[in-house]
Every structure is written in C-alpha cells, then in structure tokens.
Design a protein around this motif. Structure first.
Motif, PDB file in Angstrom:
ATOM      1  N   ALA A 160       0.863  -1.181   0.000  1.00 57.49           N
ATOM      2  CA  ALA A 160       0.000   0.000   0.000  1.00 57.49           C
ATOM      3  C   ALA A 160       0.897   1.228   0.000  1.00 57.49           C
ATOM      4  O   ALA A 160       1.658   1.453   0.952  1.00 57.49           O
ATOM      5  CB  ALA A 160      -0.913  -0.004   1.226  1.00 57.49           C
ATOM      6  N   ALA A 161       0.829   2.019  -1.066  1.00 60.46           N
ATOM      7  CA  ALA A 161       1.703   3.189  -1.196  1.00 60.46           C
ATOM      8  C   ALA A 161       1.127   4.428  -0.518  1.00 60.46           C
ATOM      9  O   ALA A 161       1.801   5.450  -0.425  1.00 60.46           O
ATOM     10  CB  ALA A 161       1.963   3.480  -2.672  1.00 60.46           C
ATOM     11  N   LEU A 162      -0.146   4.368  -0.098  1.00 52.72           N
ATOM     12  CA  LEU A 162      -0.825   5.354   0.755  1.00 52.72           C
ATOM     13  C   LEU A 162      -1.429   6.545   0.012  1.00 52.72           C
ATOM     14  O   LEU A 162      -2.449   7.058   0.427  1.00 52.72           O
ATOM     15  CB  LEU A 162       0.089   5.857   1.879  1.00 52.72           C
ATOM     16  CG  LEU A 162       0.649   4.749   2.786  1.00 52.72           C
ATOM     17  CD1 LEU A 162       1.585   5.333   3.828  1.00 52.72           C
ATOM     18  CD2 LEU A 162      -0.482   3.987   3.453  1.00 52.72           C
ATOM     19  N   THR A 163      -0.814   7.050  -1.062  1.00 50.44           N
ATOM     20  CA  THR A 163      -1.431   8.112  -1.859  1.00 50.44           C
ATOM     21  C   THR A 163      -1.218   7.799  -3.332  1.00 50.44           C
ATOM     22  O   THR A 163      -0.341   6.994  -3.694  1.00 50.44           O
ATOM     23  CB  THR A 163      -0.835   9.501  -1.559  1.00 50.44           C
ATOM     24  OG1 THR A 163       0.484   9.580  -2.117  1.00 50.44           O
ATOM     25  CG2 THR A 163      -0.784   9.787  -0.057  1.00 50.44           C
ATOM     26  N   ALA A 164      -1.991   8.462  -4.183  1.00 48.24           N
ATOM     27  CA  ALA A 164      -1.852   8.243  -5.622  1.00 48.24           C
ATOM     28  C   ALA A 164      -0.476   8.662  -6.122  1.00 48.24           C
ATOM     29  O   ALA A 164       0.135   7.991  -6.957  1.00 48.24           O
ATOM     30  CB  ALA A 164      -2.941   9.015  -6.368  1.00 48.24           C
ATOM     31  N   ASN A 165       0.034   9.794  -5.613  1.00 44.44           N
ATOM     32  CA  ASN A 165       1.353  10.250  -6.056  1.00 44.44           C
ATOM     33  C   ASN A 165       2.445   9.286  -5.642  1.00 44.44           C
ATOM     34  O   ASN A 165       3.381   9.017  -6.408  1.00 44.44           O
ATOM     35  CB  ASN A 165       1.648  11.640  -5.485  1.00 44.44           C
ATOM     36  CG  ASN A 165       0.881  12.720  -6.205  1.00 44.44           C
ATOM     37  OD1 ASN A 165       0.673  12.642  -7.407  1.00 44.44           O
ATOM     38  ND2 ASN A 165       0.442  13.730  -5.486  1.00 44.44           N
ATOM     39  N   HIS A 166       2.359   8.753  -4.432  1.00 42.06           N
ATOM     40  CA  HIS A 166       3.372   7.815  -3.990  1.00 42.06           C
ATOM     41  C   HIS A 166       3.222   6.462  -4.682  1.00 42.06           C
ATOM     42  O   HIS A 166       4.210   5.749  -4.883  1.00 42.06           O
ATOM     43  CB  HIS A 166       3.329   7.659  -2.469  1.00 42.06           C
ATOM     44  CG  HIS A 166       3.821   8.876  -1.757  1.00 42.06           C
ATOM     45  ND1 HIS A 166       2.959   9.791  -1.178  1.00 42.06           N
ATOM     46  CD2 HIS A 166       5.064   9.364  -1.563  1.00 42.06           C
ATOM     47  CE1 HIS A 166       3.670  10.764  -0.652  1.00 42.06           C
ATOM     48  NE2 HIS A 166       4.941  10.538  -0.856  1.00 42.06           N
ATOM     49  N   LEU A 167       2.000   6.109  -5.073  1.00 40.74           N
ATOM     50  CA  LEU A 167       1.815   4.899  -5.875  1.00 40.74           C
ATOM     51  C   LEU A 167       2.529   5.053  -7.210  1.00 40.74           C
ATOM     52  O   LEU A 167       3.225   4.131  -7.668  1.00 40.74           O
ATOM     53  CB  LEU A 167       0.326   4.633  -6.091  1.00 40.74           C
ATOM     54  CG  LEU A 167      -0.023   3.431  -6.976  1.00 40.74           C
ATOM     55  CD1 LEU A 167       0.485   2.129  -6.369  1.00 40.74           C
ATOM     56  CD2 LEU A 167      -1.537   3.356  -7.210  1.00 40.74           C
ATOM     57  N   ALA A 168       2.384   6.209  -7.835  1.00 40.94           N
ATOM     58  CA  ALA A 168       3.032   6.441  -9.131  1.00 40.94           C
ATOM     59  C   ALA A 168       4.544   6.359  -9.021  1.00 40.94           C
ATOM     60  O   ALA A 168       5.222   6.002  -9.994  1.00 40.94           O
ATOM     61  CB  ALA A 168       2.620   7.802  -9.681  1.00 40.94           C
ATOM     62  N   GLY A 169       5.092   6.658  -7.834  1.00 39.49           N
ATOM     63  CA  GLY A 169       6.539   6.659  -7.666  1.00 39.49           C
ATOM     64  C   GLY A 169       7.096   5.451  -6.951  1.00 39.49           C
ATOM     65  O   GLY A 169       8.259   5.463  -6.534  1.00 39.49           O
ATOM     66  N   PHE A 170       6.299   4.384  -6.793  1.00 44.26           N
ATOM     67  CA  PHE A 170       6.756   3.204  -6.057  1.00 44.26           C
ATOM     68  C   PHE A 170       7.969   2.576  -6.732  1.00 44.26           C
ATOM     69  O   PHE A 170       8.037   2.460  -7.951  1.00 44.26           O
ATOM     70  CB  PHE A 170       5.615   2.183  -5.975  1.00 44.26           C
ATOM     71  CG  PHE A 170       6.011   0.877  -5.344  1.00 44.26           C
ATOM     72  CD1 PHE A 170       6.346   0.811  -4.007  1.00 44.26           C
ATOM     73  CD2 PHE A 170       6.074  -0.283  -6.107  1.00 44.26           C
ATOM     74  CE1 PHE A 170       6.731  -0.397  -3.427  1.00 44.26           C
ATOM     75  CE2 PHE A 170       6.443  -1.489  -5.542  1.00 44.26           C
ATOM     76  CZ  PHE A 170       6.774  -1.534  -4.192  1.00 44.26           C
ATOM     77  N   HIS A 171       8.952   2.139  -5.919  1.00 43.61           N
ATOM     78  CA  HIS A 171      10.164   1.502  -6.440  1.00 43.61           C
ATOM     79  C   HIS A 171       9.915   0.011  -6.666  1.00 43.61           C
ATOM     80  O   HIS A 171       9.558  -0.709  -5.731  1.00 43.61           O
ATOM     81  CB  HIS A 171      11.321   1.683  -5.454  1.00 43.61           C
ATOM     82  CG  HIS A 171      11.780   3.096  -5.337  1.00 43.61           C
ATOM     83  ND1 HIS A 171      12.609   3.545  -4.331  1.00 43.61           N
ATOM     84  CD2 HIS A 171      11.522   4.187  -6.104  1.00 43.61           C
ATOM     85  CE1 HIS A 171      12.837   4.826  -4.479  1.00 43.61           C
ATOM     86  NE2 HIS A 171      12.188   5.239  -5.547  1.00 43.61           N
ATOM     87  N   PHE A 172      10.126  -0.453  -7.880  1.00 40.29           N
ATOM     88  CA  PHE A 172       9.879  -1.857  -8.216  1.00 40.29           C
ATOM     89  C   PHE A 172      10.924  -2.766  -7.568  1.00 40.29           C
ATOM     90  O   PHE A 172      12.106  -2.414  -7.507  1.00 40.29           O
ATOM     91  CB  PHE A 172       9.894  -2.052  -9.728  1.00 40.29           C
ATOM     92  CG  PHE A 172       8.905  -1.183 -10.450  1.00 40.29           C
ATOM     93  CD1 PHE A 172       7.546  -1.389 -10.305  1.00 40.29           C
ATOM     94  CD2 PHE A 172       9.342  -0.148 -11.262  1.00 40.29           C
ATOM     95  CE1 PHE A 172       6.632  -0.590 -10.960  1.00 40.29           C
ATOM     96  CE2 PHE A 172       8.437   0.656 -11.924  1.00 40.29           C
ATOM     97  CZ  PHE A 172       7.075   0.435 -11.766  1.00 40.29           C
ATOM     98  N   PRO A 173      10.509  -3.938  -7.120  1.00 38.63           N
ATOM     99  CA  PRO A 173      11.482  -4.871  -6.523  1.00 38.63           C
ATOM    100  C   PRO A 173      12.288  -5.581  -7.600  1.00 38.63           C
ATOM    101  O   PRO A 173      11.873  -5.665  -8.763  1.00 38.63           O
ATOM    102  CB  PRO A 173      10.581  -5.863  -5.781  1.00 38.63           C
ATOM    103  CG  PRO A 173       9.313  -5.871  -6.567  1.00 38.63           C
ATOM    104  CD  PRO A 173       9.138  -4.452  -7.065  1.00 38.63           C
TER     105      PRO A 173
END
Length: 344
Positions: free
Chosen positions: A257-270
């Motif tokens: 869960a990235a918590l916000t839409a902006n942070h979802l867009a910037g999530f670091h892929f494993p």
C-alpha cells in the motif's frame, strides 16, 4: 545542505506533483493548478503557476496571500519552524536529511518531537506500539471484513497516539492503527496512523484521522512481502484497507500500500519483478497514480495489469459481496498462471 531557494526550485520543477499531493482538492486548468485555499478547500481562488519562469509561484486572489512552494508546504502542513518546513520538503523530494545537530540541552533526541528527523520519530513511534491481535484496531479491521490482519507484522496498535489539529494547534490523543512504511530491504522509513474512536465506532471524530510520517516516496506498507528474494509478481495500490482486502482472498501474493496516488506512481519496483497488479481507485487522483505507475512499469519492462472492484473499492466488495464473489471477480482479471498460484 540545500538552501531555501534550492528547495523551492526543486519543488517548482515538480510543481504539479506538489499540488496533487498538498492541494489534492484542486485541479489543473491549463498552465495553472486551481484550488480554494492553502487549507486544500474546494474552489478556484488560489492558483499555482505550473510551468514557465513563475512555476511554483502561487497567489490566493481572495486573501491576497502569495508565495513559493515552500510557503505552500508550510501553510498546507500547519508548520511554523523553517527547519520543519525544509524537512517536509526534503522528504517529499526524497532528498537525504541533514545530520541532527545537538543543542545546549544535549542529545537531539531529548528535545521536542518536531526537532527529531521524521524517520527517527516514525521508528520511535513504531517501537512504542503493541501487537495488533485483540486490540481496538484489530476489531476495527474485523468490522471491515479483514479477519487476519494480526498476521501482518507491518500492522501494530498504539493505545494513545498523539494527535495535533493542524488548524487550531490543539493536541489530544486517540487509539490508533499503526502501519510500518518500509523500503525494499525492509527498513522502516515511516509510519501511517489511523486514529480510532475510543468507543469502537470507526475512526476518531477528527478532521483528518489518517496521516503518514517519514519517508514515503518509493516505499510502502508491505504485506506478505519477501525482502531477501526476487518478487516476480505483486499487487500495489493506495489504501491499507484496499490491499488488506485483496490479501484476504490472495494471502500468498506480495502486496504493498503506497498510501497516496502520487506515492503509488513513484513506487520503487522490486528486483526480478515481471508483473504488477495495480488496485484501482475510481477517483481522479487514483487514475493519476495508476497511469503514472503503469508508464514507469512499462519503461522497466514490467507488465502492468489493473484490478478493478465491482463496487466503490475492494473493501466494499469484500464486505458487501463477500470473499467468494471477490475471488471470482479477481480470477477473471488475473493471468491464468497467477490465478492458479494465488487464488484458492
């Protein structure tokens, strides 16, 4: 350490992203972001320049207030001391924090909470929590149809978590569900707090019962997520309850869960990721997060696949339609390989 003008310049380079995060009630109109005021009210009187030489400059036509994006961060977050404003800006930009400096009282950790780096405060808060099982937070999640939340080490309970009203400055405390935000190596970079009603009737009766603290960008609250092995398939979304609802019927799939839409867009892929399922949110901010993460996934050679709920969100599906119906809906959206691997 970057100066105030340097921080303001970095924010201005990402003006629209700053506005989407701190002024989410607004919208883009041409080269401007329009919103009601610095408190993120709906309306059009405050406008922010998004491009050109004045990018990041804003004016509230109703009040006469104006400034740059550092001023906007200060007003939006209710901060007073510039040190706190700069820290918030650095966290948003994922810049390294300066080393804490001791003052005349001794170690910085002895000072008030605002003087400690946000990541340190987040880790300290998580250390003060207790296991989730049987607590008010566990009961809250069970009422949401999430029955096995206590199996997730990222979730804890705090019986009396500090809360400050950003408008009035008044302080109080409420029981809270605490979620650890971690990086890919499993290190805690922040926490998410959901304040709860002491009488057990949903969330606490405050203006913003959910807040995050610490380093969010690229990180998230992880469920069933290995930190030592490649993660070829995972699901990502915004909300904790959304991802817990999916985990309820797909307990073997790593989730974040990235918590916000902006942070979802910037999530670091494993490492080793081949497919990422993105849990859809129906609002405009949710679509922004999905589109941003999808573009980045494709650029990294990762296949993005969107999971859509039948009702408003996946927790609605779990509670109102039941786990069987949710499982059937997901089976039709997963690849055949993943349906066999992750669904009962």
């Amino acid at each position: 350490m970057l100066s105030a003008s340097d921080l303001a310049g970095r924010l201005a380079q990402n003006a629209e992203t700053v506005c989407r995060h701190y002024l989410s009630a607004g919208r883009r109109a041409g080269n401007y972001w329009l919103v009601g005021d610095v408190a993120n009210s709906r309306g059009r009187s405050l406008y922010v320049h998004l491009i050109g030489p004045r990018a990041g400059r804003w004016t509230d036509a109703a009040t006469g207030q104006f400034g740059d994006l550092l001023d906007l961060v200060r007003e939006a977050c209710g901060l007073v001391d510039f040190r706190d404003v700069a820290e918030e800006a650095r966290h948003f930009l994922s810049l390294p924090q300066p080393e804490p400096v001791s003052d005349l009282r001794g170690d910085v950790g002895d000072g008030p909470p605002a003087e400690r780096p946000a990541r340190e405060r987040a880790r300290r808060l998580f250390r003060m929590t207790e296991p989730l099982a049987g607590t008010l937070a566990d009961i809250y999640l069970r009422d949401r149809g999430i029955l096995r939340a206590s199996a997730h080490g990222a979730l804890r309970f705090h019986p009396s978590c500090y809360y400050r009203d950003l408008v009035t400055g008044r302080t109080s405390s409420y029981p809270a569900l605490i979620a650890a935000v971690t990086d890919a190596a499993g290190a805690i970079t922040g926490v998410h707090r959901s304040w709860l009603d002491p009488d057990g009737v949903g969330k606490a009766k405050v203006d913003d019962p959910r807040r995050a603290l610490g380093g969010l960008l690229g990180n998230g609250v992880r469920f069933r997520y290995p930190v030592t092995n490649p993660v070829p398939v995972l699901a990502a979304g915004e909300g904790i309850e959304t991802m817990l609802s999916l985990s309820h019927v797909m307990p073997g799939m790593p989730m974040v869960a990235a918590l916000t839409a902006n942070h979802l867009a910037g999530f670091h892929f494993p490492p080793g990721c081949r497919r990422i399922y993105i849990a859809a949110d129906a609002d405009a901010a949710g679509r922004h997060g999905i589109e941003g993460l999808s573009r980045r996934a494709q650029a990294h050679g990762i296949l993005p696949l969107v999971l859509s709920p039948e009702l408003g969100d996946f927790n609605d599906d779990l509670r109102r339609l039941g786990p069987g119906r949710l499982t059937a809906s997901l089976k039709a959206q997963l690849t055949p390989e993943d349906a066999v691997a992750f669904l009962p």
